[in-house]
Motif scaffolding. Structure first.
Motif, short mmCIF file in Angstrom:
data_model
loop_
_atom_site.label_atom_id
_atom_site.label_comp_id
_atom_site.label_asym_id
_atom_site.label_seq_id
_atom_site.Cartn_x
_atom_site.Cartn_y
_atom_site.Cartn_z
N THR A 208 0.34 -1.18 0.24
CA THR A 208 -0.03 -0.34 0.20
C THR A 208 0.89 1.63 0.35
OG1 THR A 208 -0.37 0.09 2.33
CG2 THR A 208 -2.00 -1.43 1.50
N LEU A 209 -0.11 2.67 -0.68
CA LEU A 209 0.69 3.48 -0.73
C LEU A 209 -0.31 4.07 0.28
CD1 LEU A 209 1.88 4.33 -4.51
CD2 LEU A 209 3.46 3.63 -2.51
N ASP A 210 0.01 4.65 1.52
CA ASP A 210 -1.36 5.27 2.49
C ASP A 210 -0.68 6.55 2.23
OD1 ASP A 210 -1.62 6.65 4.72
OD2 ASP A 210 -1.47 4.81 5.92
N SER A 211 -1.56 7.28 1.33
CA SER A 211 -0.68 8.82 1.14
C SER A 211 -1.28 9.79 2.29
CB SER A 211 -2.47 9.57 0.09
OG SER A 211 -3.77 9.04 0.75
N THR A 212 -1.97 9.33 3.33
CA THR A 212 -2.52 9.91 4.35
C THR A 212 -0.68 10.02 5.17
OG1 THR A 212 -4.22 9.73 4.94
CG2 THR A 212 -3.59 10.94 6.05
N ARG A 213 -0.03 9.06 5.63
CA ARG A 213 0.53 8.95 6.38
C ARG A 213 2.13 9.79 5.68
NH1 ARG A 213 -2.25 4.65 8.29
NH2 ARG A 213 -2.77 5.37 10.18
N LEU A 214 1.60 9.04 4.19
CA LEU A 214 2.99 9.83 3.55
C LEU A 214 3.29 11.09 3.42
CD1 LEU A 214 2.87 7.14 0.27
CD2 LEU A 214 4.83 7.46 2.14
N LEU A 215 2.25 11.46 3.10
CA LEU A 215 1.90 13.44 3.80
C LEU A 215 2.59 13.88 4.02
CD1 LEU A 215 1.59 15.68 1.31
CD2 LEU A 215 -1.31 16.00 2.41
N SER A 216 2.46 13.41 5.57
CA SER A 216 2.56 13.94 6.96
C SER A 216 4.00 13.28 6.73
CB SER A 216 1.62 12.83 8.04
OG SER A 216 0.45 12.69 8.08
N ALA A 217 4.64 12.56 6.61
CA ALA A 217 5.92 12.21 6.95
C ALA A 217 6.97 13.45 6.31
CB ALA A 217 6.97 11.14 6.36
N ALA A 218 6.30 14.09 4.53
CA ALA A 218 7.09 14.83 3.77
C ALA A 218 6.74 16.05 4.47
CB ALA A 218 6.07 15.28 2.34
N ALA A 219 5.13 16.43 5.20
CA ALA A 219 5.04 17.61 5.95
C ALA A 219 5.83 18.17 6.90
CB ALA A 219 3.56 17.96 6.06
N PHE A 220 6.25 16.76 7.53
CA PHE A 220 8.12 17.16 8.49
C PHE A 220 8.68 17.04 8.02
CE2 PHE A 220 10.77 15.10 11.18
CZ PHE A 220 10.20 15.23 12.30
N HIS A 221 9.04 16.75 7.21
CA HIS A 221 10.91 16.89 6.27
C HIS A 221 10.72 18.32 5.82
CE1 HIS A 221 11.63 12.45 6.98
NE2 HIS A 221 11.38 12.44 6.44
N VAL A 222 10.07 19.18 6.12
CA VAL A 222 9.93 20.46 5.34
C VAL A 222 10.02 21.14 6.36
CG1 VAL A 222 8.08 21.84 4.25
CG2 VAL A 222 8.73 19.99 2.49
N ALA A 223 8.81 20.92 7.65
CA ALA A 223 8.78 21.43 8.68
C ALA A 223 10.02 22.16 9.27
CB ALA A 223 7.42 21.25 9.63
N THR A 224 11.29 20.50 9.22
CA THR A 224 11.84 20.57 10.12
C THR A 224 13.62 21.05 8.94
OG1 THR A 224 12.07 17.88 10.25
CG2 THR A 224 11.40 18.86 12.13
N GLY A 225 12.99 21.51 7.85
CA GLY A 225 14.53 22.06 7.20
C GLY A 225 15.51 20.21 6.09
N GLY A 226 14.48 19.14 5.88
CA GLY A 226 14.37 18.28 5.48
C GLY A 226 14.50 18.18 4.39
N GLN A 227 13.56 18.85 4.09
CA GLN A 227 13.57 19.19 2.53
C GLN A 227 13.43 20.88 2.67
OE1 GLN A 227 11.25 14.54 1.87
NE2 GLN A 227 10.22 16.91 0.82
N PRO A 228 13.09 20.93 1.41
CA PRO A 228 13.04 22.68 1.12
C PRO A 228 11.31 23.06 0.90
CG PRO A 228 13.48 21.27 -1.67
CD PRO A 228 14.23 20.33 0.02
N LEU A 229 11.73 23.67 1.49
CA LEU A 229 10.32 24.84 0.75
C LEU A 229 9.23 24.12 -0.84
CD1 LEU A 229 10.06 27.76 2.42
CD2 LEU A 229 8.40 25.92 3.29
N PRO A 230 8.56 24.24 -0.59
CA PRO A 230 7.56 23.01 -1.99
C PRO A 230 7.71 24.60 -2.87
CG PRO A 230 6.37 22.84 -0.68
CD PRO A 230 6.91 22.91 0.57
N SER A 231 7.01 24.27 -4.09
CA SER A 231 7.26 26.13 -4.44
C SER A 231 5.41 25.93 -5.61
CB SER A 231 8.10 25.39 -6.19
OG SER A 231 7.85 24.86 -6.56
N TRP A 232 5.09 24.63 -5.63
CA TRP A 232 3.20 24.31 -5.48
C TRP A 232 2.82 25.87 -5.25
CZ3 TRP A 232 -1.13 22.33 -4.02
CH2 TRP A 232 -2.07 21.79 -4.88
N ARG A 233 1.62 26.55 -6.04
CA ARG A 233 0.77 27.37 -4.83
C ARG A 233 -0.76 27.11 -5.56
NH1 ARG A 233 2.92 31.30 -2.07
NH2 ARG A 233 5.41 31.39 -1.43
#
Length: 237
Positions: A208-233
């Motif tokens: 399974t690709l759990d969209s909810t938890r995958l999104l939450s993990a990506a959000a955490f990495h952005v919030a803590t600087g592990g990933q750059p801020l997204p550009s999509w608006r």
């Protein structure tokens, strides 16, 4: 981080998963600041059913503005809003947005998936966003048959969004997943944020690709600087 909520159960799981990611990585009881805004889904449903996307956009824009005023640098949007928002050219958001379909498609590609079944609301399954995001990474999207799509959608709105999770509905979803496996799928994307509350990885005949938890993990990495801020608006991805 801001969470643009549209339905309560999926939004609650997104919030909880984001905070739990913090507990695991930052320490007990710690997580990045997060704001969730939710305008009752019932106010948008008539517009969804009528195909009045402009009114839906205006409703969602209120939530996004609230998140921006609360200080959110970026927003973690749940499934149906970006599915719609991706298809409206020229719309812009005051918050940069993590797009859930992009996050799911990235994970599918990293895992080496070649054909992914897509399970979500009828709005999502009938739309181009997931097939387009997956195809951009060389992954084919496979949709359930029309009757199975009706079953998936009916269970979501009659049960899952109301916090009802039954064994009979779980079995119905598993049977649909089995048919997708028979058609060559090597994974299934649970792209309605409530589905992971009904079908766990242990229940599923496919990874399974759990969209909810995958999104939450990506959000955490952005919030803590592990990933750059997204550009999509908003607008096409």
């Amino acid at each position: 981080m801001g969470i643009l909520a549209h339905r309560t159960k999926g939004a609650a799981l997104s919030f909880l998963s984001f905070c739990q990611e913090g507990f695991r990585r930052l320490g007990r009881h710690d997580h990045p600041d997060v704001t969730l805004n939710s305008i009752a889904f019932g106010r948008s449903m008539p517009s969804w059913d009528a195909g009045d996307h402009d009114t839906v956009r205006k409703t969602l824009a209120v939530s996004v503005e609230r998140l921006a005023r609360a200080g959110a640098d970026s927003s973690s949007a749940l499934t149906t809003p970006p599915t719609w928002h991706s298809n409206v050219p020229g719309t812009t958001s005051p918050c940069r947005g993590l797009h859930i379909a992009e996050v799911v498609a990235d994970r599918a590609a990293r895992d080496g998936r070649t054909r992914v079944g897509v399970l979500g609301t009828s709005y999502t399954m009938d739309g181009p966003v997931y097939p387009r995001a997956l195809a951009a990474r060389g992954v084919a999207a496979e949709l359930p048959d029309p009757e199975d799509r009706r079953t998936i959608n009916e269970i979501i709105f009659a049960e899952l969004v109301n916090g009802v999770f039954t064994d009979s509905s779980r079995r119905a979803y598993v049977r649909i997943m089995e048919r997708l496996a028979d058609r060559g799928c090597d994974a299934v994307a649970l792209v309605c944020t409530e589905i992971p509350l009904l079908v766990t990885p242990a229940d599923s005949p496919l990874p399974t690709l759990d969209s909810t938890r995958l999104l939450s993990a990506a959000a955490f990495h952005v919030a803590t600087g592990g990933q750059p801020l997204p550009s999509w608006r908003g607008g096409p991805i």
